[in-house]
Structures are given as C-alpha cells and as structure tokens.
Motif scaffolding. Structure first.
Motif, short mmCIF file in Angstrom:
data_model
loop_
_atom_site.label_atom_id
_atom_site.label_comp_id
_atom_site.label_asym_id
_atom_site.label_seq_id
_atom_site.Cartn_x
_atom_site.Cartn_y
_atom_site.Cartn_z
N GLU A 189 7.03 26.01 11.57
CA GLU A 189 6.02 25.53 10.62
C GLU A 189 6.59 25.35 9.22
O GLU A 189 6.09 24.55 8.45
N ASN A 190 7.60 26.14 8.88
CA ASN A 190 8.09 26.14 7.50
C ASN A 190 9.58 25.84 7.45
O ASN A 190 10.40 26.70 7.79
N ARG A 191 9.92 24.66 7.01
CA ARG A 191 11.33 24.23 6.96
C ARG A 191 12.16 25.12 6.03
O ARG A 191 13.32 25.41 6.31
N ASP A 192 11.54 25.58 4.92
CA ASP A 192 12.28 26.36 3.94
C ASP A 192 12.72 27.72 4.48
O ASP A 192 13.60 28.36 3.91
N GLN A 193 12.08 28.18 5.54
CA GLN A 193 12.42 29.50 6.09
C GLN A 193 13.41 29.41 7.26
O GLN A 193 13.74 30.42 7.86
N LEU A 194 13.86 28.20 7.55
CA LEU A 194 14.81 28.04 8.65
C LEU A 194 16.24 28.07 8.14
O LEU A 194 16.53 27.63 7.02
N LEU A 195 17.13 28.60 8.96
CA LEU A 195 18.55 28.61 8.59
C LEU A 195 19.06 27.17 8.50
O LEU A 195 18.76 26.34 9.36
N SER A 196 19.83 26.91 7.45
CA SER A 196 20.39 25.55 7.29
C SER A 196 21.31 25.21 8.46
O SER A 196 21.41 24.04 8.86
N THR A 197 21.96 26.23 9.01
CA THR A 197 22.87 25.98 10.14
C THR A 197 22.09 25.53 11.39
O THR A 197 22.62 24.81 12.24
N ILE A 198 20.85 25.97 11.51
CA ILE A 198 20.01 25.53 12.63
C ILE A 198 19.45 24.14 12.35
O ILE A 198 19.46 23.26 13.22
N LEU A 199 19.00 23.93 11.13
CA LEU A 199 18.45 22.61 10.78
C LEU A 199 19.48 21.50 11.03
O LEU A 199 19.14 20.42 11.52
N SER A 200 20.73 21.79 10.69
CA SER A 200 21.76 20.75 10.82
C SER A 200 22.12 20.46 12.27
O SER A 200 22.79 19.47 12.55
N ARG A 201 21.69 21.30 13.18
CA ARG A 201 22.04 21.11 14.60
C ARG A 201 20.86 20.63 15.44
O ARG A 201 20.95 20.63 16.67
#
Length: 380
Positions: A189-201
């Motif tokens: 639900e919240n992009r800001d609380q996700l690890l950047s390493t996960i977002l990039s994958r």
C-alpha cells in the motif's frame, strides 16, 4: 477469486488478462495501491486466471480443478506470505505465515479488502507487532525452489511487502532470477515504506482508489442499501471499499448531530451543556469516537471545497449546508489547518487509548477560540 468479483479496476483487470493472453507475464510484480483499492483481490484473481485450465475471454472458468482449489485458497501451487508474529513470546521459534494459514484463508475469503490492523486483530496479535521474518523469507525460497504439483506456474502472493524490512534483502536474488515458471506477486500500500532494492526488482502495477460510482454500485446491489444511505458512505469511504464496509456498521450513527451540537456549544459557550456533551461522547466507544473524527475531517474537506470552489464541487448534504455555509463564510486558511490538525491528532490519540473525557474536554478548550471569535450568530 474471479476478476468479476473484484470491484471496479476494469483497466487493471484488462491489462493483467492481456499479459497472460500475449504471454508477457512479468515474473515479479508489485500490486501497489491504497487500502481498500483491491490490490490483494486483484492478485488473487490473477493467480486463479494464470493457472486456470480453461480460461475464458475475460475471466477464469471457475469449474476446473485449479479454479476450485484457487477459490478455496488450497491450491498446492499458490503460496501465501503475510505479516505474522511469534506464537510464543521469547521462544526461539520464528514468526511464520504457515502458523496462521487456516486463519488467513478464513480472513481473506471473508474480506480480501481488510487492512493489516484488522488482520492482526483477527489472529489475536493483541499488542504484538506483525512482521515478515528472515525465517519466513528463507521458507519462501525453499518452497519456490520445489517443483510444481499440478499447474504450469508456482505463484507466491506476498501481502504487505512493507513488512519485509531489511529481511527483504534475503529475497533479492529470488526476485531477480526466480525459478522457471514461478511468479512472485507482491502486494503493498505504501511505496515509501518499501525497500528500494525490492522496488528496483519488480514491475510496478499502480492501482488507483476505487471511484465513487464503483463503491456506490456495490453498496446498492450487494449490500442492498438505499441510494441515499449509500451516498453518505461513499463520501466518507474516500475510494476504499474496506472503509465502506466499516462504515456500513455505523450507517445509523449520529456524528452529524453530535458535531452540530458541539459547534453551537463552542460558539456560544455554556460550560454545563458542554460538559454534558463531553460526557455523552465519552461513552460511545472508541470505534464510534474514531468515526466521529473521520466525519469531522470529511465535513471540513467539503466545507473547504464549498469555500474555495463553490457549491457545485461540494458534496454537503442538504441538512449539512447551513453549518457548512457558515463555516465557509467565516473560517480562514489557518482556521481550517488548525482544526484539521486537532481532529487528526485526536483520532491518533483515541487509537492509542487516550482517556476520552480528558481528550474531548481538552479538544473543546482548544477549539473554542477558533469558533467563538466569529462574530455572526450561528442560529438554530
């Protein structure tokens, strides 16, 4: 779950269906949408559609063995991971999703739009914090490296990926290079609380809030509300079906009456009457008190729309317009901001078990200067 059972989101559904038809399914996807938007419901419908043995043009068949198991959430090739807690405090046993699997099935089949607080309440977490532990991440890797049992794809639905925290880095290689015929569907639900390493994958699938028309339709057709009652809930749900369900239980609340009486007491101070009002609202229960503050914030929003844009953009009900018009005529920008901050903080404090009588009395004392300094009378 069928796509047809997911509320609204037609564009997202078609995009997912087309990706399967055109064999363009990304192996790691992030279903990113606010609470109540249907991000988990879409992931469930997509997983059923992918493994369906007799796909229809715009949905799964619902009759094949794979669909039947998917609908009961017992498909051996569809796995779930979600926030959990240690069953025994202080024990060395880690928090694992599998410890709560029967409850997870029950909770999701009952309402796939519920939020994480409601889930933790459902499993009696009490004051324990839910998380997705390092042990859970290793269990996911082990499970997804096994062969499929009966369907073409192994699928993991990982709900509330925000709860991975730094332990999520254990999954990076899996996210980047999953085993053949493996799909990872992360729901957040919240992009800001996700690890950047996960977002990039991950391939991000942005899911918007539901439209007012979508929620209105389901409230009238599924919950059999009158249009008038449904419209009141739609405005307060703010695009969240989960919020609409919560509000269904309070459709007959008296927030409007409580708020109107409070405003009059603040404008024309009467200490004894104000104390009686504080006594009354202190006894209605925390959920109703939170509902009162959500109503107050929503009412302020509509008043600001009335003041800044005009009546055509305001969704005030007929019986709210008298007070709404008065506020719109007399409040300045700093007044709106002060009131919104006070209501928001009060909602926060109620959630954290503040003493309601002290809170509402203190709030009234802070609100009085904002309301009572206005010179024109607020007549009944």
């Amino acid at each position: 779950m069928f796509f047809k059972d997911v509320i609204g989101q037609q564009e997202i559904k078609q995009k997912l269906i087309n990706s399967v038809k055109e064999s363009r399914v990304s192996h790691t996807q992030l279903f990113l949408g606010p609470e109540g938007s249907g991000n988990l419901a879409l992931a469930l419908a997509f997983s059923q559609f992918v493994n369906c043995e007799n796909r229809q043009a715009d949905d799964s068949c619902g009759k094949c063995a794979s669909c039947v198991k998917s609908q009961k959430m017992i498909h051996p090739d569809i796995h779930y991971s979600y926030p959990a807690f240690k069953l025994k405090t202080g024990s060395e046993n880690p928090a694992l999703s599998s410890d709560f699997l029967p409850l997870w099935r029950e909770a999701v089949l009952e309402n796939p739009y519920r939020n994480v607080s409601e889930w933790l309440d459902f499993i009696n977490a009490e004051n324990k914090q839910g998380n997705i532990s390092a042990a859970e991440c290793r269990a996911i890797i082990h499970t997804l490296n096994l062969k499929t049992y009966e369907s073409p794809y192994k699928i993991l639905i990982l709900w509330r990926a925000e709860y991975l925290l730094k332990e999520g880095n254990i999954l990076l290689k899996l996210l980047e290079e999953p085993p053949d015929k493996t799909l990872l569907l992360l729901v957040a639900e919240n992009r800001d609380q996700l690890l950047s390493t996960i977002l990039s994958r991950t391939q991000i699938l942005g899911i918007p809030r539901l439209t007012d028309d979508d929620i209105l339709q389901v409230l009238i057709e599924k919950h059999e509300l009158s249009r008038e009652a449904a419209l009141k809930i739609v405005r307060r749900a703010d695009g969240s079906y989960n919020e609409a369900i919560r509000l269904l239980q309070h459709v007959e609340d008296n927030n409007q009456d409580l708020f109107n009486r409070w405003m009059r007491l603040l404008f024309k101070p009467d200490a004894s009457e104000l104390m009686r009002w504080v006594e009354e609202i202190s006894k209605i229960g925390r959920e109703s008190q939170k509902s009162f503050f959500r109503y107050a914030l929503e009412f302020l929003h509509e008043c600001i729309m009335l003041q800044k844009i005009g009546e055509q953009q305001s969704r005030l009900y007929e019986d709210e317009k008298r007070l709404g018009t008065w506020l719109a005529q007399h409040m300045k920008s700093h007044d709106w901001q002060s009131m919104a901050e006070l209501f928001d903080k009060s909602h926060y404090y109620i959630e954290r078990n503040a003493h309601p009588k002290i809170l509402f009395l203190n709030l009234s004392l802070q609100m009085q200067p904002i309301i009572s300094q206005k010179k024109l009378p607020l007549t009944t």
